[in-house]
Scaffold this motif. Structure first.
Motif, PDB file in Angstrom:
ATOM      1  N   ILE A 147      50.352  46.895  59.744  1.00 44.67           N
ATOM      2  CA  ILE A 147      49.895  45.686  60.435  1.00 44.67           C
ATOM      3  C   ILE A 147      48.371  45.597  60.333  1.00 44.67           C
ATOM      4  CG2 ILE A 147      51.889  45.707  61.991  1.00 44.67           C
ATOM      5  CD1 ILE A 147      50.017  46.505  64.268  1.00 44.67           C
ATOM      6  N   HIS A 148      47.873  44.415  60.226  1.00 45.69           N
ATOM      7  CA  HIS A 148      46.446  44.112  60.017  1.00 45.69           C
ATOM      8  C   HIS A 148      45.941  44.568  58.641  1.00 45.69           C
ATOM      9  CE1 HIS A 148      45.211  43.520  64.511  1.00 45.69           C
ATOM     10  NE2 HIS A 148      46.479  43.183  64.326  1.00 45.69           N
ATOM     11  N   SER A 149      46.770  45.171  57.832  1.00 50.31           N
ATOM     12  CA  SER A 149      46.366  45.708  56.525  1.00 50.31           C
ATOM     13  C   SER A 149      47.018  44.904  55.416  1.00 50.31           C
ATOM     14  CB  SER A 149      46.854  47.155  56.368  1.00 50.31           C
ATOM     15  OG  SER A 149      46.285  47.998  57.290  1.00 50.31           O
TER      16      SER A 149
ATOM     17  N   GLY B 288      55.393  36.804  73.144  1.00 50.24           N
ATOM     18  CA  GLY B 288      55.120  37.200  71.757  1.00 50.24           C
ATOM     19  C   GLY B 288      54.030  36.310  71.214  1.00 50.24           C
ATOM     20  N   HIS B 289      53.612  36.547  69.961  1.00 48.79           N
ATOM     21  CA  HIS B 289      52.613  35.632  69.394  1.00 48.79           C
ATOM     22  C   HIS B 289      52.999  35.196  67.988  1.00 48.79           C
ATOM     23  CE1 HIS B 289      50.304  38.777  67.044  1.00 48.79           C
ATOM     24  NE2 HIS B 289      50.748  39.575  68.004  1.00 48.79           N
ATOM     25  N   TYR B 290      52.700  33.924  67.695  1.00 49.45           N
ATOM     26  CA  TYR B 290      53.027  33.353  66.382  1.00 49.45           C
ATOM     27  C   TYR B 290      51.815  33.291  65.468  1.00 49.45           C
ATOM     28  CZ  TYR B 290      51.192  28.953  68.290  1.00 49.45           C
ATOM     29  OH  TYR B 290      50.378  28.000  68.841  1.00 49.45           O
TER      30      TYR B 290
ATOM     31  N   CYS C 275      55.602  42.137  60.808  1.00 45.27           N
ATOM     32  CA  CYS C 275      55.835  43.024  61.953  1.00 45.27           C
ATOM     33  C   CYS C 275      55.017  42.568  63.164  1.00 45.27           C
ATOM     34  CB  CYS C 275      55.463  44.453  61.545  1.00 45.27           C
ATOM     35  SG  CYS C 275      55.633  45.651  62.859  1.00 45.27           S
ATOM     36  N   ASP C 276      53.796  42.110  62.901  1.00 51.85           N
ATOM     37  CA  ASP C 276      52.856  41.735  63.976  1.00 51.85           C
ATOM     38  C   ASP C 276      52.557  40.241  63.905  1.00 51.85           C
ATOM     39  OD1 ASP C 276      50.918  41.726  65.946  1.00 51.85           O
ATOM     40  OD2 ASP C 276      49.410  42.780  64.755  1.00 51.85           O
ATOM     41  N   ASP C 277      53.231  39.362  64.611  1.00 54.53           N
ATOM     42  CA  ASP C 277      54.313  39.715  65.500  1.00 54.53           C
ATOM     43  C   ASP C 277      55.498  38.790  65.249  1.00 54.53           C
ATOM     44  OD1 ASP C 277      55.569  40.858  67.878  1.00 54.53           O
ATOM     45  OD2 ASP C 277      54.869  39.127  69.007  1.00 54.53           O
TER      46      ASP C 277
ATOM     47  N   MET D  78      35.194  49.172  71.229  1.00 59.63           N
ATOM     48  CA  MET D  78      35.429  50.335  72.075  1.00 59.63           C
ATOM     49  C   MET D  78      36.813  50.179  72.688  1.00 59.63           C
ATOM     50  SD  MET D  78      31.632  50.428  73.652  1.00 59.63           S
ATOM     51  CE  MET D  78      31.371  48.718  73.206  1.00 59.63           C
ATOM     52  N   ARG D  79      37.683  51.151  72.432  1.00 58.79           N
ATOM     53  CA  ARG D  79      39.026  51.141  73.035  1.00 58.79           C
ATOM     54  C   ARG D  79      38.915  51.848  74.379  1.00 58.79           C
ATOM     55  NH1 ARG D  79      42.793  47.823  70.243  1.00 58.79           N
ATOM     56  NH2 ARG D  79      41.860  47.676  68.194  1.00 58.79           N
ATOM     57  N   LEU D  80      39.492  51.249  75.382  1.00 56.33           N
ATOM     58  CA  LEU D  80      39.305  51.755  76.740  1.00 56.33           C
ATOM     59  C   LEU D  80      40.605  52.268  77.341  1.00 56.33           C
ATOM     60  CD1 LEU D  80      37.050  48.791  77.921  1.00 56.33           C
ATOM     61  CD2 LEU D  80      36.376  50.872  76.705  1.00 56.33           C
TER      62      LEU D  80
ATOM     63  N   GLU E 110      47.112  32.654  70.023  1.00 56.69           N
ATOM     64  CA  GLU E 110      45.723  33.138  69.979  1.00 56.69           C
ATOM     65  C   GLU E 110      45.610  34.628  70.283  1.00 56.69           C
ATOM     66  OE1 GLU E 110      43.544  30.628  72.779  1.00 56.69           O
ATOM     67  OE2 GLU E 110      42.943  29.365  71.105  1.00 56.69           O
ATOM     68  N   GLU E 111      46.726  35.358  70.145  1.00 52.15           N
ATOM     69  CA  GLU E 111      46.671  36.774  70.507  1.00 52.15           C
ATOM     70  C   GLU E 111      45.689  37.526  69.621  1.00 52.15           C
ATOM     71  OE1 GLU E 111      47.373  40.972  70.949  1.00 52.15           O
ATOM     72  OE2 GLU E 111      47.553  39.860  69.083  1.00 52.15           O
ATOM     73  N   GLU E 112      45.699  37.217  68.334  1.00 49.31           N
ATOM     74  CA  GLU E 112      44.867  37.982  67.393  1.00 49.31           C
ATOM     75  C   GLU E 112      43.375  37.654  67.530  1.00 49.31           C
ATOM     76  OE1 GLU E 112      45.991  40.472  66.123  1.00 49.31           O
ATOM     77  OE2 GLU E 112      48.016  40.215  65.318  1.00 49.31           O
ATOM     78  N   VAL E 113      43.051  36.657  68.337  1.00 51.53           N
ATOM     79  CA  VAL E 113      41.632  36.380  68.583  1.00 51.53           C
ATOM     80  C   VAL E 113      41.287  36.553  70.058  1.00 51.53           C
ATOM     81  CG1 VAL E 113      41.169  34.964  66.543  1.00 51.53           C
ATOM     82  CG2 VAL E 113      42.165  33.887  68.559  1.00 51.53           C
TER      83      VAL E 113
ATOM     84  N   SER F 170      57.956  42.708  72.365  1.00 53.63           N
ATOM     85  CA  SER F 170      58.050  43.553  71.177  1.00 53.63           C
ATOM     86  C   SER F 170      56.844  43.244  70.310  1.00 53.63           C
ATOM     87  CB  SER F 170      59.349  43.263  70.407  1.00 53.63           C
ATOM     88  OG  SER F 170      60.465  43.633  71.185  1.00 53.63           O
ATOM     89  N   ASP F 171      55.788  44.003  70.503  1.00 55.24           N
ATOM     90  CA  ASP F 171      54.563  43.795  69.737  1.00 55.24           C
ATOM     91  C   ASP F 171      53.826  45.118  69.587  1.00 55.24           C
ATOM     92  OD1 ASP F 171      52.660  42.354  68.324  1.00 55.24           O
ATOM     93  OD2 ASP F 171      51.542  41.747  70.096  1.00 55.24           O
ATOM     94  N   THR F 172      54.608  46.205  69.659  1.00 56.85           N
ATOM     95  CA  THR F 172      54.065  47.552  69.465  1.00 56.85           C
ATOM     96  C   THR F 172      54.994  48.249  68.471  1.00 56.85           C
ATOM     97  OG1 THR F 172      55.348  48.297  71.381  1.00 56.85           O
ATOM     98  CG2 THR F 172      53.056  47.706  71.791  1.00 56.85           C
TER      99      THR F 172
ATOM    100  N   GLY G 231      46.725  50.811  70.554  1.00 56.38           N
ATOM    101  CA  GLY G 231      46.439  49.386  70.384  1.00 56.38           C
ATOM    102  C   GLY G 231      46.262  48.676  71.719  1.00 56.38           C
ATOM    103  N   SER G 232      45.938  47.408  71.634  1.00 59.05           N
ATOM    104  CA  SER G 232      45.667  46.626  72.847  1.00 59.05           C
ATOM    105  C   SER G 232      46.438  45.311  72.826  1.00 59.05           C
ATOM    106  CB  SER G 232      44.180  46.298  72.933  1.00 59.05           C
ATOM    107  OG  SER G 232      43.405  47.465  72.777  1.00 59.05           O
ATOM    108  N   ILE G 233      46.966  44.940  73.970  1.00 55.81           N
ATOM    109  CA  ILE G 233      47.499  43.585  74.168  1.00 55.81           C
ATOM    110  C   ILE G 233      46.947  43.149  75.524  1.00 55.81           C
ATOM    111  CG2 ILE G 233      49.556  42.098  74.155  1.00 55.81           C
ATOM    112  CD1 ILE G 233      51.143  44.364  72.885  1.00 55.81           C
TER     113      ILE G 233
HETATM  114  N1  BES Z   1      50.400  43.937  68.260  1.00 61.29           N
HETATM  115  C1  BES Z   1      49.037  44.329  68.266  1.00 61.29           C
HETATM  116  C2  BES Z   1      48.759  45.448  69.255  1.00 61.29           C
HETATM  117  C3  BES Z   1      49.460  46.753  68.977  1.00 61.29           C
HETATM  118  C4  BES Z   1      49.952  47.109  67.744  1.00 61.29           C
HETATM  119  C5  BES Z   1      49.610  47.626  70.006  1.00 61.29           C
HETATM  120  C6  BES Z   1      50.583  48.300  67.537  1.00 61.29           C
HETATM  121  C7  BES Z   1      50.213  48.837  69.798  1.00 61.29           C
HETATM  122  C8  BES Z   1      50.713  49.181  68.576  1.00 61.29           C
HETATM  123  C9  BES Z   1      48.172  43.118  68.622  1.00 61.29           C
HETATM  124  O1  BES Z   1      48.559  41.989  67.882  1.00 61.29           O
HETATM  125  C10 BES Z   1      46.749  43.402  68.266  1.00 61.29           C
HETATM  126  O2  BES Z   1      46.468  43.505  67.085  1.00 61.29           O
HETATM  127  N2  BES Z   1      45.858  43.512  69.243  1.00 61.29           N
HETATM  128  C11 BES Z   1      44.471  43.687  68.982  1.00 61.29           C
HETATM  129  C12 BES Z   1      43.651  43.234  70.154  1.00 61.29           C
HETATM  130  C13 BES Z   1      43.393  41.781  70.208  1.00 61.29           C
HETATM  131  C14 BES Z   1      42.499  41.454  71.392  1.00 61.29           C
HETATM  132  C15 BES Z   1      42.817  41.222  68.940  1.00 61.29           C
HETATM  133  C16 BES Z   1      44.124  45.117  68.751  1.00 61.29           C
HETATM  134  O3  BES Z   1      44.763  46.014  69.292  1.00 61.29           O
HETATM  135  O4  BES Z   1      43.181  45.342  67.990  1.00 61.29           O
END
Ligand code: BES
Ligand code: MN
Ligand code: MN
Length: 464
Positions: A431-433, A85-87, A124-126, A332-334, A157-160, A184-186, A403-405
């Motif tokens: 999340i992120h908002s 998980g990430h703090y 929620c995140d996270d 770009m999401r891949l 450092e997950e968010e960066v 649990s991060d989705t 999303g991406s992890i």
């Molecule tokens: N927890 C999110 C990823 C996520 C959220 C996946 C909801 C699926 C559903 C994670 O903390 C996140 O924000 N990841 C970033 C990528 C990261 C390299 C900054 C993202 O997806 O933008």
């Protein structure tokens, strides 16, 4: 395992208050002004891991923010679950859009969360989702219900982009050996539609700089005769999609995994209501790649989006100026088989090639990450599905998310481990908002469900 509900009922207030303490610290990894807070959060996570019954809890230095480690090994012959998980959290801005301050958590009722939701950055995140695992562990240890070994890896450092984690993981492989990784991060589809995330998209993130004249110019004296980098940048960006919303970068789709019609039909069974989707976002229409449904567009298809764009005069009033430079951040999401480094290179090459001779273009890559998909016939998936069946009374829907992890693909490469993504958040949790929140019901449901994963995973592993 029946005691889990009693245990939650008896400890609910404390579970919420402990999480609130964690949410009060602004652990914003992107902003160095908060580095002390990030470090303080790591210490609190370590303390919570010890309180929950970890025998060894440790703050492990990396070249960036530390990883908090904890473990309880009860028998080396039993399977080991590694919880990741990430703090750290995202910056909270724009602050003025929050209805209560992001680091002063409060519980408010919402339409979707009639039992209340905790409003705070990271709810929620996270932090909230990560902390469910700590409380589930506490229950199992205190009630002699821990069926297997457990390790925790909670990073900062997950968010960066988890920049330091790859190196850290490489040099600590032994420490993190496991039989399955649990995260649990989705999210899940809805509180009455549990789902298990079976795919994450990868990421390529770049920043571009377009330079016109060597200084800002009077837009009357020079306007019309010199390149305006803001005009040029916008035109270049606009050309990155064609009229069908296909991305125009040559080679961009070459390796994209083709999802079979059968798989697409299977995915289409997941409940999705376009009207509600539009209503929730207050948009009159959706937009995306021709030939794909909305849920396909955000899950199995790659994308290109401008995340920020700036340049010139943006202050009050009107200033007549042609800026020297214009900038944009582009993600770009891949999807499976696309390689982030390769895509970044294709982007840079193409972006430079479409620039008119009148400007100079610089492309700077930021973090990237590989996509990830898992099958639904693994022991891990089956154990998770059984856990949801037990506590939700419903079979969870497998769902690929947008999303991406990035660390998940790395876990597979470095540790050879598969990951199970049991998310309990909702897309509407913001999340992120501004006004991020996590339903109290979701938080407690997560704590209730996790111990069943441990139980079923251990049972299925020992019977294989
Ligand atoms: N927890 C999110 C990823 C996520 C959220 C996946 C909801 C699926 C559903 C994670 O903390 C996140 O924000 N990841 C970033 C990528 C990261 C390299 C900054 C993202 O997806 O933008
Ligand atoms: Mn996250
Ligand atoms: Mn995030």
């Amino acid at each position: 395992m029946e005691q889990i509900n009693e245990y939650i009922a008896a400890n609910k207030e404390r579970f919420i208050n402990e999480l609130i303490e964690l949410l009060k610290i602004p652990s914003i990894s992107a902003d160095t002004a908060f580095s002390e807070d990030v470090l303080e959060t790591a210490k609190l996570v370590k303390k919570y891991l010890e309180d929950a019954g970890c025998d060894n809890a440790e703050i492990c230095e990396t070249k960036g923010y530390p990883v908090v480690f904890g473990e309880k090994i009860i028998d080396s012959n039993l399977p080991t679950i590694l919880v990741y998980g990430h703090y750290d959290v995202q910056p909270p801005d724009p602050l003025e859009l929050w209805t209560s301050p992001p680091f002063e958590p409060v519980i408010k009722e919402t339409e979707i969360h009639p039992d209340g939701a905790i409003f705070a950055r990271g709810a929620c995140d996270d932090k909230g989702q990560m902390f469910m695992h700590v409380k589930a562990m506490e229950f199992m240890v205190k009630n002699n219900q821990l069926p297997c070994n457990v390790k925790f890896m909670i990073e900062g450092e997950e968010e960066v982009g988890s920049d330091s984690l790859a190196e850290f993981l490489e040099s600590n492989k032994e420490k993190f050996t496991n039989d399955i990784i649990l995260i649990s991060d989705t999210g899940m589809i809805a509180n009455d539609v549990p789902s298990i995330t079976t795919g994450l998209r990868g990421l390529s993130y770049v920043e571009v700089e377009v330079t016109g004249p060597n200084r800002d110019l009077h837009s009357g004296i020079y306007g019309g005769a010199v390149p305006n980098p803001i005009n040029v940048l916008n035109k270049m960006i606009a050309s990155l999609h064609d009229e069908n919303n296909h991305i125009t970068i040559p080679g961009f789709y070459d390796k994209v995994e083709k999802v079979s019609d059968a798989e697409r039909a299977e995915m289409a069974k997941a409940p999705f209501n376009l009207d509600n989707y539009k209503k929730a976002l207050d948009i009159d229409d959706v937009q995306g790649e021709k030939g794909f449904t909305t849920s396909e567009r955000y899950s199995i298809r790659p994308t290109l989006d401008v995340n920020g764009i700036w340049g010139g005069y943006t202050g009050e009033g009107a200033k007549t100026v042609i800026a020297s430079k214009a900038y944009a951040k582009i993600s770009m999401r891949l999807v499976p088989n696309q390689d982030p480094d390769e895509i970044t290179e294709l982007f840079a090459k193409h972006f430079k090639s479409i620039a008119p001779k009148s400007v100079k273009v610089k492309v700077t890559p930021h973090h990237g990450g590989l996509p990830y998909v898992t099958k639904t016939d693994s022991i891990g998936y089956k154990a998770a599905a059984k856990a949801y069946e037990t506590t939700f009374g419903k079979t969870p829907v497998p769902e690929r998310t947008g999303g991406s992890i990035p660390i998940v693909a790395l876990f597979e490469q470095v540790l050879g481990s598969k990951t199970i993504l049991m998310g309990f958040g909702l897309d509407s949790d913001a999340i992120h908002s501004p006004n991020e929140h996590f339903g109290v019901w979701n938080y407690l449901k997560g704590i209730e469900t996790i111990p069943y994963f441990y139980k079923y995973f251990t049972e299925l592993e020992s019977n294989k």
